[in-house]
Design a protein around this motif. Sequence first.
Motif, PDB file in Angstrom:
ATOM      1  N   LEU A 196       3.455  74.709  17.292  1.00 18.58           N
ATOM      2  CA  LEU A 196       3.903  75.981  17.855  1.00 18.58           C
ATOM      3  C   LEU A 196       5.089  76.536  17.082  1.00 18.58           C
ATOM      4  N   ASP A 197       5.278  77.868  17.138  1.00 17.56           N
ATOM      5  CA  ASP A 197       6.438  78.440  16.466  1.00 17.56           C
ATOM      6  C   ASP A 197       7.706  78.073  17.232  1.00 17.56           C
ATOM      7  N   VAL A 198       8.870  78.235  16.587  1.00 16.63           N
ATOM      8  CA  VAL A 198      10.107  77.668  17.126  1.00 16.63           C
ATOM      9  C   VAL A 198      10.498  78.255  18.479  1.00 16.63           C
ATOM     10  N   THR A 199      10.226  79.523  18.704  1.00 15.78           N
ATOM     11  CA  THR A 199      10.582  80.132  19.992  1.00 15.78           C
ATOM     12  C   THR A 199       9.747  79.536  21.112  1.00 15.78           C
ATOM     13  N   ILE A 200       8.435  79.375  20.877  1.00 18.58           N
ATOM     14  CA  ILE A 200       7.560  78.792  21.885  1.00 18.58           C
ATOM     15  C   ILE A 200       7.908  77.318  22.079  1.00 18.58           C
ATOM     16  N   GLN A 201       8.268  76.613  21.007  1.00 22.30           N
ATOM     17  CA  GLN A 201       8.686  75.213  21.132  1.00 22.30           C
ATOM     18  C   GLN A 201       9.820  75.079  22.137  1.00 22.30           C
ATOM     19  N   ALA A 202      10.847  75.910  21.971  1.00 20.71           N
ATOM     20  CA  ALA A 202      12.002  75.839  22.859  1.00 20.71           C
ATOM     21  C   ALA A 202      11.600  76.107  24.302  1.00 20.71           C
ATOM     22  N   LYS A 203      10.689  77.071  24.516  1.00 14.18           N
ATOM     23  CA  LYS A 203      10.254  77.391  25.864  1.00 14.18           C
ATOM     24  C   LYS A 203       9.466  76.239  26.491  1.00 14.18           C
ATOM     25  N   ILE A 204       8.613  75.573  25.692  1.00 13.37           N
ATOM     26  CA  ILE A 204       7.843  74.437  26.208  1.00 13.37           C
ATOM     27  C   ILE A 204       8.785  73.294  26.595  1.00 13.37           C
ATOM     28  N   LEU A 205       9.792  73.030  25.769  1.00  8.27           N
ATOM     29  CA  LEU A 205      10.751  71.974  26.084  1.00  8.27           C
ATOM     30  C   LEU A 205      11.519  72.298  27.361  1.00  8.27           C
ATOM     31  N   GLU A 206      11.953  73.528  27.499  1.00  5.85           N
ATOM     32  CA  GLU A 206      12.640  73.947  28.718  1.00  5.85           C
ATOM     33  C   GLU A 206      11.718  73.814  29.930  1.00  5.85           C
ATOM     34  N   LEU A 207      10.440  74.134  29.737  1.00  7.73           N
ATOM     35  CA  LEU A 207       9.456  74.036  30.816  1.00  7.73           C
ATOM     36  C   LEU A 207       9.324  72.594  31.298  1.00  7.73           C
ATOM     37  N   ILE A 208       9.187  71.654  30.353  1.00  6.13           N
ATOM     38  CA  ILE A 208       9.024  70.252  30.737  1.00  6.13           C
ATOM     39  C   ILE A 208      10.254  69.757  31.492  1.00  6.13           C
ATOM     40  N   GLN A 209      11.454  70.154  31.033  1.00  6.62           N
ATOM     41  CA  GLN A 209      12.675  69.762  31.735  1.00  6.62           C
ATOM     42  C   GLN A 209      12.727  70.360  33.137  1.00  6.62           C
ATOM     43  N   SER A 210      12.316  71.616  33.263  1.00 10.26           N
ATOM     44  CA  SER A 210      12.329  72.277  34.565  1.00 10.26           C
ATOM     45  C   SER A 210      11.385  71.588  35.541  1.00 10.26           C
ATOM     46  N   ILE A 211      10.185  71.251  35.080  1.00 11.16           N
ATOM     47  CA  ILE A 211       9.208  70.558  35.920  1.00 11.16           C
ATOM     48  C   ILE A 211       9.738  69.193  36.335  1.00 11.16           C
ATOM     49  N   GLN A 212      10.403  68.513  35.410  1.00 14.57           N
ATOM     50  CA  GLN A 212      10.955  67.193  35.710  1.00 14.57           C
ATOM     51  C   GLN A 212      12.019  67.278  36.809  1.00 14.57           C
ATOM     52  N   ARG A 213      12.858  68.298  36.740  1.00 11.14           N
ATOM     53  CA  ARG A 213      13.878  68.470  37.776  1.00 11.14           C
ATOM     54  C   ARG A 213      13.250  68.752  39.134  1.00 11.14           C
ATOM     55  N   LYS A 214      12.147  69.510  39.156  1.00  9.45           N
ATOM     56  CA  LYS A 214      11.511  69.884  40.420  1.00  9.45           C
ATOM     57  C   LYS A 214      10.702  68.749  41.021  1.00  9.45           C
ATOM     58  N   THR A 215      10.079  67.918  40.185  1.00 10.06           N
ATOM     59  CA  THR A 215       9.138  66.906  40.689  1.00 10.06           C
ATOM     60  C   THR A 215       9.648  65.480  40.614  1.00 10.06           C
ATOM     61  N   GLY A 216      10.686  65.218  39.814  1.00  7.81           N
ATOM     62  CA  GLY A 216      11.183  63.850  39.654  1.00  7.81           C
ATOM     63  C   GLY A 216      10.282  62.980  38.806  1.00  7.81           C
ATOM     64  N   ILE A 217       9.385  63.594  38.039  1.00 10.45           N
ATOM     65  CA  ILE A 217       8.447  62.859  37.205  1.00 10.45           C
ATOM     66  C   ILE A 217       9.189  62.166  36.057  1.00 10.45           C
ATOM     67  N   SER A 218       8.667  61.033  35.586  1.00  8.79           N
ATOM     68  CA  SER A 218       9.217  60.339  34.420  1.00  8.79           C
ATOM     69  C   SER A 218       8.456  60.790  33.186  1.00  8.79           C
ATOM     70  N   VAL A 219       9.156  60.938  32.056  1.00 10.70           N
ATOM     71  CA  VAL A 219       8.533  61.500  30.852  1.00 10.70           C
ATOM     72  C   VAL A 219       8.752  60.574  29.656  1.00 10.70           C
ATOM     73  N   ILE A 220       7.683  60.343  28.904  1.00  7.98           N
ATOM     74  CA  ILE A 220       7.785  59.696  27.586  1.00  7.98           C
ATOM     75  C   ILE A 220       7.508  60.777  26.557  1.00  7.98           C
ATOM     76  N   TYR A 221       8.455  60.974  25.656  1.00  4.89           N
ATOM     77  CA  TYR A 221       8.344  62.052  24.671  1.00  4.89           C
ATOM     78  C   TYR A 221       8.205  61.443  23.284  1.00  4.89           C
ATOM     79  N   ILE A 222       7.076  61.716  22.635  1.00  5.98           N
ATOM     80  CA  ILE A 222       6.804  61.198  21.291  1.00  5.98           C
ATOM     81  C   ILE A 222       7.073  62.303  20.278  1.00  5.98           C
TER      82      ILE A 222
END
Length: 374
Positions: A196-222
């Motif tokens: 993905l282009d850099v702007t969309i990359q940043a948005k996807i990363l922010e999205l994953i963090q936001s979902i994690q805060r809302k759901t308490g899910i654990s994440v493995i990031y490769i």
Amino acid sequence: MTKEKVLSIRDLSIAFKTSSGLVNAVRGVNLDLYKGETLAIVGESGSGKSVTVKAIMGILSNNGKIKSGTIEYTYEENGEKVTKNLLDFSKKEMRKNINGKHIAMVFQDPMTSLDPTMNIGNQIMEGMRIHYKTPKKEAYAKAVELLELVGITDAESRMSNYPHQLSGGMRQRIVIAIALASDPDVLICDEPTTALDVTIQAKILELIQSIQRKTGISVIYITHDLGVVAKVANDVNVMYAGRIIETGTVNEVFYEPRHPYTWGLLLAMPDLETKADKLESIPGNPPNMEHEVVGDPFAPRNPYALNIDLRLEPPMFKISETHYAATWLLAEDAPDCPLPKELQERIERMKREDERYVGTDETYTFSEELKAAL
């Protein structure tokens, strides 16, 4: 407060049979994932990152073989906490009882994850219908909610779209929605922003963090990109030649790195403030894992290598309760080897950037500098 361990891998070794010999892709990996936290696994292509998480999911290719180890997963079953070794499950049992329902995965290329013949609404609902027998009307409503959660505008009308009708960034959001559909405890993201282009990359990363805060899910990031890791991870594992060679909290690995390979990765990060006219790179290539490893596999590329590196592979030396590194430079009688001057300057710049841009523990807004580095 004691952290709750969700996933624990011990002494995991994996080999692949190929036409040219046996490839030892993963060699004695140990790692832990805690509830609500993000664990990053970093390294060059071929270091064993993706193979490790595919073993967690039980989706190794047919020529792959688990030589040793355990993957213990703790989850709730019939109202009680149970811990099971995922390597005891068959592929069929993993698909039925674990994958999607408890552990979900977001792959690097969304087009290889999405069915081009099925609209995205049915693809999101599929897991709910299979794992929980969710009525179609209820599954449809939840699918729309998930699309809204991952930032898809006009979510209901998108339910009838097919993958080819969506942009790359939207397809990746759809893949994340599918992964979340069955309310998993663990989300594995295998380089989800690489294409993905850099702007969309940043948005996807922010999205994953936001979902994690809302759901308490654990994440493995490769990922191979330490610029990404700095902003999403709690703990970092650096892999090289199938083995974890440095592990610690994100601050320990970034501000107090002890392995020369980690030094090289940090120096290779793009930096807007550097005075150098080109990016640093680690010389040489990773070893061919078809051959037996003798000594430290990083030694041929390591300008700080000692004689012992050519004979013995280093153990994990303890630096703190949470920080370990596999380098003979940490042995008691090793010569003093301070951080390279360029890296010391880089770390000071990273600290200044954090002081400037990091907000509260709950929220973080990606700076323009970070977006440029992603």
